[in-house]
Motif scaffolding. Structure first.
Motif, PDB file in Angstrom:
ATOM      1  N   UNK A  59       0.834  -1.206   0.000  1.00 45.62           N
ATOM      2  CA  UNK A  59       0.000   0.000   0.000  1.00 45.62           C
ATOM      3  C   UNK A  59       0.870   1.258   0.000  1.00 45.62           C
ATOM      4  N   UNK A  60       1.953   1.211   0.760  1.00 41.75           N
ATOM      5  CA  UNK A  60       2.870   2.357   0.804  1.00 41.75           C
ATOM      6  C   UNK A  60       3.484   2.598  -0.566  1.00 41.75           C
ATOM      7  N   UNK A  61       3.910   1.531  -1.242  1.00 43.07           N
ATOM      8  CA  UNK A  61       4.537   1.658  -2.570  1.00 43.07           C
ATOM      9  C   UNK A  61       3.550   2.249  -3.574  1.00 43.07           C
ATOM     10  N   UNK A  62       2.308   1.736  -3.591  1.00 45.22           N
ATOM     11  CA  UNK A  62       1.294   2.239  -4.530  1.00 45.22           C
ATOM     12  C   UNK A  62       1.006   3.712  -4.264  1.00 45.22           C
ATOM     13  N   UNK A  63       0.846   4.064  -2.996  1.00 48.32           N
ATOM     14  CA  UNK A  63       0.586   5.452  -2.659  1.00 48.32           C
ATOM     15  C   UNK A  63       1.726   6.371  -3.066  1.00 48.32           C
ATOM     16  N   UNK A  64       2.953   5.916  -2.852  1.00 48.07           N
ATOM     17  CA  UNK A  64       4.126   6.720  -3.215  1.00 48.07           C
ATOM     18  C   UNK A  64       4.187   6.954  -4.715  1.00 48.07           C
ATOM     19  N   UNK A  65       3.911   5.913  -5.508  1.00 49.53           N
ATOM     20  CA  UNK A  65       3.958   6.050  -6.965  1.00 49.53           C
ATOM     21  C   UNK A  65       2.900   7.032  -7.469  1.00 49.53           C
ATOM     22  N   UNK A  66       1.711   6.962  -6.884  1.00 49.12           N
ATOM     23  CA  UNK A  66       0.634   7.871  -7.293  1.00 49.12           C
ATOM     24  C   UNK A  66       1.007   9.320  -6.991  1.00 49.12           C
ATOM     25  N   UNK A  67       1.500   9.567  -5.788  1.00 48.61           N
ATOM     26  CA  UNK A  67       1.870  10.932  -5.396  1.00 48.61           C
ATOM     27  C   UNK A  67       3.046  11.457  -6.223  1.00 48.61           C
ATOM     28  N   UNK A  68       4.053  10.607  -6.456  1.00 49.20           N
ATOM     29  CA  UNK A  68       5.196  11.038  -7.260  1.00 49.20           C
ATOM     30  C   UNK A  68       4.787  11.331  -8.702  1.00 49.20           C
ATOM     31  N   UNK A  69       3.852  10.540  -9.239  1.00 45.16           N
ATOM     32  CA  UNK A  69       3.358  10.789 -10.594  1.00 45.16           C
ATOM     33  C   UNK A  69       2.666  12.149 -10.662  1.00 45.16           C
ATOM     34  N   UNK A  70       1.915  12.468  -9.606  1.00 47.59           N
ATOM     35  CA  UNK A  70       1.248  13.779  -9.572  1.00 47.59           C
ATOM     36  C   UNK A  70       2.263  14.910  -9.512  1.00 47.59           C
ATOM     37  N   UNK A  71       3.328  14.726  -8.730  1.00 47.90           N
ATOM     38  CA  UNK A  71       4.366  15.755  -8.622  1.00 47.90           C
ATOM     39  C   UNK A  71       5.085  15.948  -9.960  1.00 47.90           C
ATOM     40  N   UNK A  72       5.450  14.845 -10.607  1.00 52.23           N
ATOM     41  CA  UNK A  72       6.149  14.937 -11.905  1.00 52.23           C
ATOM     42  C   UNK A  72       5.269  15.612 -12.949  1.00 52.23           C
ATOM     43  N   UNK A  73       4.003  15.224 -12.976  1.00 49.33           N
ATOM     44  CA  UNK A  73       3.063  15.831 -13.929  1.00 49.33           C
ATOM     45  C   UNK A  73       2.957  17.332 -13.697  1.00 49.33           C
ATOM     46  N   UNK A  74       2.834  17.715 -12.405  1.00 51.53           N
ATOM     47  CA  UNK A  74       2.738  19.138 -12.093  1.00 51.53           C
ATOM     48  C   UNK A  74       3.991  19.901 -12.471  1.00 51.53           C
ATOM     49  N   UNK A  75       5.153  19.285 -12.245  1.00 56.26           N
ATOM     50  CA  UNK A  75       6.416  19.957 -12.569  1.00 56.26           C
ATOM     51  C   UNK A  75       6.580  20.143 -14.061  1.00 56.26           C
ATOM     52  N   UNK A  76       6.162  19.155 -14.850  1.00 56.63           N
ATOM     53  CA  UNK A  76       6.328  19.228 -16.305  1.00 56.63           C
ATOM     54  C   UNK A  76       5.433  20.321 -16.900  1.00 56.63           C
ATOM     55  N   UNK A  77       4.210  20.413 -16.407  1.00 51.00           N
ATOM     56  CA  UNK A  77       3.245  21.323 -17.021  1.00 51.00           C
ATOM     57  C   UNK A  77       3.166  22.687 -16.322  1.00 51.00           C
ATOM     58  N   UNK A  78       4.034  22.904 -15.359  1.00 53.17           N
ATOM     59  CA  UNK A  78       4.029  24.200 -14.676  1.00 53.17           C
ATOM     60  C   UNK A  78       5.056  25.134 -15.298  1.00 53.17           C
ATOM     61  N   UNK A  79       4.946  26.434 -14.978  1.00 51.57           N
ATOM     62  CA  UNK A  79       5.940  27.393 -15.442  1.00 51.57           C
ATOM     63  C   UNK A  79       7.263  27.157 -14.725  1.00 51.57           C
ATOM     64  N   UNK A  80       8.358  27.598 -15.359  1.00 47.51           N
ATOM     65  CA  UNK A  80       9.688  27.361 -14.790  1.00 47.51           C
ATOM     66  C   UNK A  80       9.805  27.969 -13.397  1.00 47.51           C
ATOM     67  N   UNK A  81       9.180  29.092 -13.192  1.00 46.48           N
ATOM     68  CA  UNK A  81       9.269  29.769 -11.886  1.00 46.48           C
ATOM     69  C   UNK A  81       8.587  28.978 -10.766  1.00 46.48           C
ATOM     70  N   UNK A  82       7.686  28.045 -11.143  1.00 41.83           N
ATOM     71  CA  UNK A  82       6.943  27.280 -10.139  1.00 41.83           C
ATOM     72  C   UNK A  82       7.570  25.903  -9.876  1.00 41.83           C
ATOM     73  N   UNK A  83       8.602  25.551 -10.626  1.00 41.87           N
ATOM     74  CA  UNK A  83       9.151  24.197 -10.494  1.00 41.87           C
ATOM     75  C   UNK A  83       9.857  23.984  -9.156  1.00 41.87           C
ATOM     76  N   UNK A  84      10.359  25.081  -8.564  1.00 40.04           N
ATOM     77  CA  UNK A  84      10.943  24.946  -7.228  1.00 40.04           C
ATOM     78  C   UNK A  84       9.922  24.470  -6.210  1.00 40.04           C
ATOM     79  N   UNK A  85       8.686  24.946  -6.357  1.00 38.16           N
ATOM     80  CA  UNK A  85       7.615  24.500  -5.468  1.00 38.16           C
ATOM     81  C   UNK A  85       7.305  23.020  -5.640  1.00 38.16           C
TER      82      UNK A  85
END
Length: 327
Positions: A9-35
């Motif tokens: 359960x921990x592994x599945x949850x981690x993968x889902x959250x990391x996928x959300x973070x990567x998706x957000x970083x890719x589609x965000x402006x460069x100034x927001x990638x630090x966040x």
């Protein structure tokens, strides 16, 4: 480690959250990638907290004595009031003392008490309540004189078989112990039946014998010998004698030891042997991970709190800047 959740359960949850973070970083402006990088660190800390790291471990997982089903089969025929136990005390007094001792020595035991004499009767269904058992033992009495039609050690055999089979079906992982208590005296003409058929259902137990070879007289009224004695066929006082051969035979066929009881004491060692033999993982730890001696996840939790506050401050500053630009 002693994870707070199942590792999958921990592994599945981690993968889902990391996928959300990567998706957000890719589609965000460069100034927001630090966040988004900050949020990625939060996910890593959250996963580490769920794994519950620690320093130092116990050498072995804790265990305890398993829950035991203790079936007591107690002879309550008139002969159990013969005055030849521990001097000139009734045999029944010895049976009462031994039953109390076993209850005290087996705190994880569930006791079922079945008496046999003229008929076989379940006196006490399976219970772990020490008060109920103690009250029953205190009130336990022999059959009235002349109430029976002869005694036989094998009389409860059918009940033993059915009760043991029922327990095996209902609680197959719970050890089944048989305690046979009596004087072994058979006054019926037919030979004693074999106890071998129930041996596969008996995990442990003991046969306890009461009385002496010299024998003892039996009061007409239990506890009141001044009112006279049970007579024999010739008009004299009847004398009951222990038959250890019958008791030993029953014990051997069941695969349990036989003990001749001439006084109190000694059953603690028997109970301790059962306790050592039937061990199971302590259910408080689910028989799995060994608990860490010093948990460290709280340090990670503090670090996570700091990152959350930093991220909230970034959002607050951005919001404040936007309001000022619109003013």
């Amino acid at each position: 480690m002693n994870p707070l959740l199942d590792v999958p359960l921990i592994v599945v949850g981690a993968l889902v959250l990391l996928a959300a973070v990567v998706y957000g970083a890719i589609w965000s402006r460069r100034s927001e990638r630090g966040g988004w990088l900050l949020r990625g660190l939060m996910v890593a800390l959250l996963v580490a907290i769920a794994l519950r790291p620690g320093w130092g471990e116990e050498p072995v997982a804790p265990t305890r004595t398993a829950d035991l089903e203790v079936l007591v089969f107690l002879d309550r025929t008139t002969s159990m009031s013969a005055l030849d136990w521990s001097g000139q005390r009734p045999r029944f007094a010895g049976a009462r003392a031994d039953l109390n001792a076993l209850v005290d020595a087996l705190p994880t035991g569930r006791f079922t008490v079945v008496s046999f004499g003229r008929r076989v009767r379940v006196e006490l269904p399976s219970t772990q309540d020490e008060t109920v058992i103690a009250d029953y033992v205190q009130l336990l009495r022999r059959e009235e004189a002349f109430a029976g039609d002869g005694s036989s050690l094998d009389r409860p055999l059918s009940t033993m078989a059915s009760r043991l089979a029922e327990l095996e079906e209902r609680s197959p992982r719970r050890p089944r112990l048989v305690v046979l208590m009596g004087d072994g005296e058979n006054t019926e003409t037919q030979a004693q039946r074999s106890f071998a058929a129930i041996a596969p259902l008996v995990d442990a137990g003991v046969a306890l014998g009461y009385g002496t070879a010299a024998g003892g007289r039996m009061p007409l009224v239990e506890g009141r010998p001044e009112e006279g004695w049970v007579p024999d066929r010739r008009g004299g006082d009847a004398v009951s004698r222990i038959d250890e051969a019958n008791l030993r035979s029953a014990a051997q066929e069941m695969g349990v030891p036989y003990l001749h009881r001439t006084g109190t004491g000694g059953l603690d060692a028997v109970a301790a042997e059962w306790g050592d033999r039937f061990q199971e993982p302590d259910p408080a730890y689910d028989g799995a991970e060994v608990p860490v001696a010093l948990d460290l996840y709280w340090i990670l939790a503090l670090a996570l709190l700091v990152l959350v506050l930093v991220d909230l401050r970034r959002h607050w500053r951005r919001g404040w800047a936007a309001r000022r630009s619109l003013a």
